[in-house]
Design a protein around this motif. Structure first.
Motif, short mmCIF file in Angstrom:
data_model
loop_
_atom_site.label_atom_id
_atom_site.label_comp_id
_atom_site.label_asym_id
_atom_site.label_seq_id
_atom_site.Cartn_x
_atom_site.Cartn_y
_atom_site.Cartn_z
N ILE A 14 85.74 65.71 14.05
CA ILE A 14 86.59 65.06 13.05
C ILE A 14 88.01 64.92 13.60
N ILE A 15 88.52 65.98 14.21
CA ILE A 15 89.87 65.92 14.79
C ILE A 15 89.94 64.81 15.84
N GLY A 20 91.70 59.42 17.41
CA GLY A 20 91.33 58.09 17.86
C GLY A 20 91.76 57.01 16.88
N ALA A 21 91.60 57.32 15.57
CA ALA A 21 92.02 56.36 14.54
C ALA A 21 93.52 56.12 14.60
N ALA A 47 83.31 58.98 10.02
CA ALA A 47 81.87 58.82 9.82
C ALA A 47 81.21 58.23 11.07
N ASP A 48 81.86 57.25 11.68
CA ASP A 48 81.31 56.62 12.89
C ASP A 48 81.17 57.63 14.03
N LYS A 49 82.09 58.57 14.09
CA LYS A 49 82.04 59.62 15.12
C LYS A 49 80.92 60.63 14.83
N LEU A 50 80.81 61.04 13.57
CA LEU A 50 79.86 62.10 13.22
C LEU A 50 78.41 61.64 13.26
N ILE A 51 78.16 60.37 12.98
CA ILE A 51 76.77 59.91 12.94
C ILE A 51 76.13 60.00 14.32
N ALA A 206 96.39 66.09 13.85
CA ALA A 206 95.15 66.08 13.08
C ALA A 206 94.66 67.51 12.93
N GLY A 207 94.05 67.81 11.80
CA GLY A 207 93.55 69.17 11.59
C GLY A 207 92.39 69.20 10.63
N THR A 208 91.69 70.31 10.61
CA THR A 208 90.58 70.53 9.68
C THR A 208 90.62 71.96 9.16
N MET A 209 90.05 72.15 7.99
CA MET A 209 89.82 73.50 7.47
C MET A 209 88.38 73.60 7.02
N ILE A 210 87.66 74.55 7.62
CA ILE A 210 86.27 74.81 7.26
C ILE A 210 86.23 75.88 6.19
N LEU A 211 85.44 75.64 5.16
CA LEU A 211 85.22 76.62 4.10
C LEU A 211 83.73 76.98 4.10
N GLN A 212 83.45 78.28 4.16
CA GLN A 212 82.08 78.71 4.39
C GLN A 212 81.89 80.12 3.87
#
Length: 215
Positions: A14-15, A20-21, A47-51, A206-212
């Motif tokens: 995602i990052i 890239g975007a 989405a295009d990256k993850l698929i 860019a960043g992400t936070m995972i919740l689990q």
């Protein structure tokens, strides 16, 4: 591959997609940064990256929360928490591999913010994802991800790069504060940050936070 490993892999992809975007939109627009683009542009690039990942069977965008919970098997007695906003939509819903019954089920939901300076809206997205993970023991959702692109100009006191670091500290602290509630005691968070890109008097990241559960 463990759930944590898959979550980390998705978060890093995602990052990469957000970065890239950003570069793509700069090129398209003659220099404007990603925050000037419609948020949906970033969502589609993610989405295009993850698929392309083998762990992802297919993807749906703007999927209704109530319907997603039903597909995931999260139907149960009682009212849904307000923080889930079941009449709303998840920005991205990712489906994993087939289960033992041969069905494709949702594996994770992703919320995307390209202008996360509105702390209230960002906090609402994070709380929705936390509530989603609270249902983990009775549905197929394994983790959730808050994805964001943040940018600042130099301020009166702090330079742009410092303001980005402060943003990360703020969102981490706010999430930790939320997770101190006993009803979230089994949920943990992990923040993954891309590089801070400084250009003249501005910076972006860019960043992400995972919740689990059980991290």
């Amino acid at each position: 591959m463990t759930t944590s490993s898959i979550a980390n892999k998705i978060a890093n992809e995602i990052i990469s997609a957000i970065e890239g975007a950003h570069h793509e939109y700069v090129k398209w627009s003659g220099g404007y940064w990603l925050w000037r683009a419609p948020e949906y542009f970033t969502t589609v690039r993610i989405a295009d990256k993850l698929i392309k990942l083998k762990e992802i069977s297919y993807i749906e965008l703007e999927h209704g929360v109530r319907d997603a919970l039903e597909i995931a098997g999260a139907n149960g007695p009682g009212r849904r928490p307000k923080l889930l906003r079941v009449n709303g939509r998840f920005d991205i819903l990712l489906y994993g591999e087939k289960n033992d019954a041969g069905d494709y089920l949702p594996m994770t939901a992703v919320e995307v913010k390209v202008r996360p300076w509105d702390h209230q809206k960002s906090d609402e997205d994070v709380c929705r994802l936390i509530e989603l993970i609270k249902l983990r023991n009775r549905n197929s959702i394994q983790f959730s991800v808050f994805a964001f692109h943040v940018s600042y100009d130099n301020g009166r006191r702090d330079k742009a790069g410092t303001r980005i670091k402060n943003f990360f500290k703020r969102i981490e602290g706010k999430t930790e504060e939320t997770l101190t509630n006993s009803k979230y005691k089994n949920i943990s968070k992990k923040i993954i940050s891309g590089d801070i890109h400084v250009e003249s008097t501005s910076a972006w990241c860019a960043g992400t936070m995972i919740l689990q559960t059980g991290c």
